[in-house]
Design an enzyme around this catalytic site. Structure first.
Site, PDB file in Angstrom:
ATOM      1  N   TYR A  42     -94.589   9.603 -47.406  1.00 18.24           N
ATOM      2  CA  TYR A  42     -93.228   9.766 -46.919  1.00 18.24           C
ATOM      3  C   TYR A  42     -93.195   9.549 -45.526  1.00 18.24           C
ATOM      4  CZ  TYR A  42     -89.494  12.465 -44.737  1.00 18.24           C
ATOM      5  OH  TYR A  42     -88.435  12.729 -43.916  1.00 18.24           O
ATOM      6  N   LYS A  81     -91.105   6.268 -43.291  1.00 21.90           N
ATOM      7  CA  LYS A  81     -90.417   6.565 -42.111  1.00 21.90           C
ATOM      8  C   LYS A  81     -91.004   5.717 -40.834  1.00 21.90           C
ATOM      9  CE  LYS A  81     -87.255   9.474 -43.534  1.00 21.90           C
ATOM     10  NZ  LYS A  81     -86.009   9.264 -43.642  1.00 21.90           N
ATOM     11  N   SER A 114     -88.232  11.126 -38.643  1.00 20.75           N
ATOM     12  CA  SER A 114     -88.974  12.409 -39.064  1.00 20.75           C
ATOM     13  C   SER A 114     -90.169  12.433 -38.036  1.00 20.75           C
ATOM     14  CB  SER A 114     -89.471  12.671 -40.514  1.00 20.75           C
ATOM     15  OG  SER A 114     -90.128  13.824 -40.565  1.00 20.75           O
TER      16      SER A 114
END
Ligand code: WQD
Length: 334
Positions: free
Chosen positions: A148, A152, A124
């Protein structure tokens, strides 16, 4: 090629399974169905003309994963499975480290045990963090601003280290900007559980009368219309990037990170107005406070995807709005 697709019943995963099947690959999906429904399997098959195999499985179940790889020798893995809500990751970081990092660790260990040495990883643009200056290239500093995004980046680093430790291991991390829209058939699309966090599904639910109005988070940004700018790309373009990433892994060793975006910025109000014009619907809105953690302008420099993957987006903002609305009206979206 026979592929394992983790998270294959999810939004990006399901669209990628369609493209993989239509490209002639055999697909085995492993998904714990925590944020998706097995009803999508029949629709993937209806679109692609071939059904994927499916195993309900949580990647943290090492024995289940080993049994699956034992029965299904695969040539590569497309790894989508994970949790992905930024705000939730701030409130419950351990859920994100357990699901995303621990799940990936278990997956990669099982892959090593069965000699599977190719990974396309769903990463992402949040790995770049708030300080990145757009257009953002892959050499930009990575500084994720939330758990988050940190999960990643950690998974990317695990893959980079695996490629260093084993020259036969090859991985590409695809850094998504803002995927939106739905398959042109209207049979699959984004199905957020509860009230959507993201802009496009929210607009769709307002247009459908399921929500009263869109709150525009910030009307005082230093942009042409005061609203924040993002790089929205059609989910089918994104899915096709994964098929081309697979071909890339056959040619290029080691670890690579590649941005997938259009290279164009679109403001919140531009998206809303395009949606209204294309679909001849009204989307009532009001200004609201800026959302904490939001950047002002974020869009990709997609040059590497063009040269390395021979990939460029083809669908327009109008296509994204038209296809998202068709999916919302299908009655399958929620
Ligand atoms: C886009 C713009 C909002 C909702 C997130 C994740 C990213 C990726 C994509 C997982 C922003 C504005 C939104 C609303 C609004 N997900 N907005 N009203 O935040 O760019 O990216 O989703 O990989 O990791 O960070 O996407 O769609 O939430 O917001 O005004 O009700 O729309 O402020 O400017 P975002 P988004």
């Amino acid at each position: 090629m026979k592929l394992l697709v983790t998270g294959g019943t999810g939004y990006i995963g399901s669209h990628t399974c369609v493209e993989l099947l239509q490209a002639g690959h055999a697909v085995v999906i492993a998904d714990n169905l925590s944020n998706s429904s097995s009803a999508v399997l029949e629709r993937i098959a209806r679109i692609a003309g071939k059904a994927p195999a499916f195993h309900k499985l949580d990647l943290r179940d090492a024995q289940g994963l080993q049994a699956l790889l034992q029965r299904n020798p695969v040539a590569a893995v497309m790894h989508f499975a994970g949790v992905k809500a930024v705000a939730e990751s701030v409130a419950d970081p351990l859920k994100y480290y357990d699901n995303n990092v621990n799940g990936s660790l278990t997956l990669f260990a099982a892959m090593r045990e069965f000699g599977v040495k190719r990974v396309v990883f769903s990463s992402s643009a949040t790995v770049y963090g708030a300080q990145a200056v757009s257009p953002i290239g892959e050499r930009a500093a990575t500084a994720p601003a939330n758990p988050y995004g940190r999960t990643k980046l950690m998974i990317e680093e695990m893959l980079r280290d695996l490629c260093t430790a084993d020259p036969e291991f090859r991985a590409v991390a695809l850094r998504y900007f803002n995927p939106v829209g739905a398959h042109v058939s209207g049979l699959i699309g984004e199905a957020p559980q509860g009230t959507p966090n993201n802009l496009m599904p929210y607009i769709c639910q307002v247009a459908a009368g399921k929500l009263p109005e869109l709150r525009v988070f910030g009307k005082d940004y230093p942009t042409k219309d005061g609203t924040a700018i993002r790089d929205y790309l059609h989910v089918t373009d994104l899915a096709r990037g994964h098929v081309q990433a697979l071909d890339y892994l056959e040619r290029v060793p080691g670890f690579s990170a590649v941005n997938l975006g259009t290279g164009r910025g679109t403001s919140v109000l531009e998206m809303l107005q395009t949606f209204e014009r294309v679909n001849q619907v009204r989307v009532p809105w009001k200004s609201a406070d800026r959302r904490p953690g939001d950047t002002v302008i974020t869009y990709a420099d997609p040059a590497l995807a063009g040269t390395a993957l021979n990939w460029r987006t083809q669908r327009t903002l109008e296509d994204m709005c038209r296809d998202a609305w068709r999916w919302q009206k299908s009655g399958l979206a929620d």
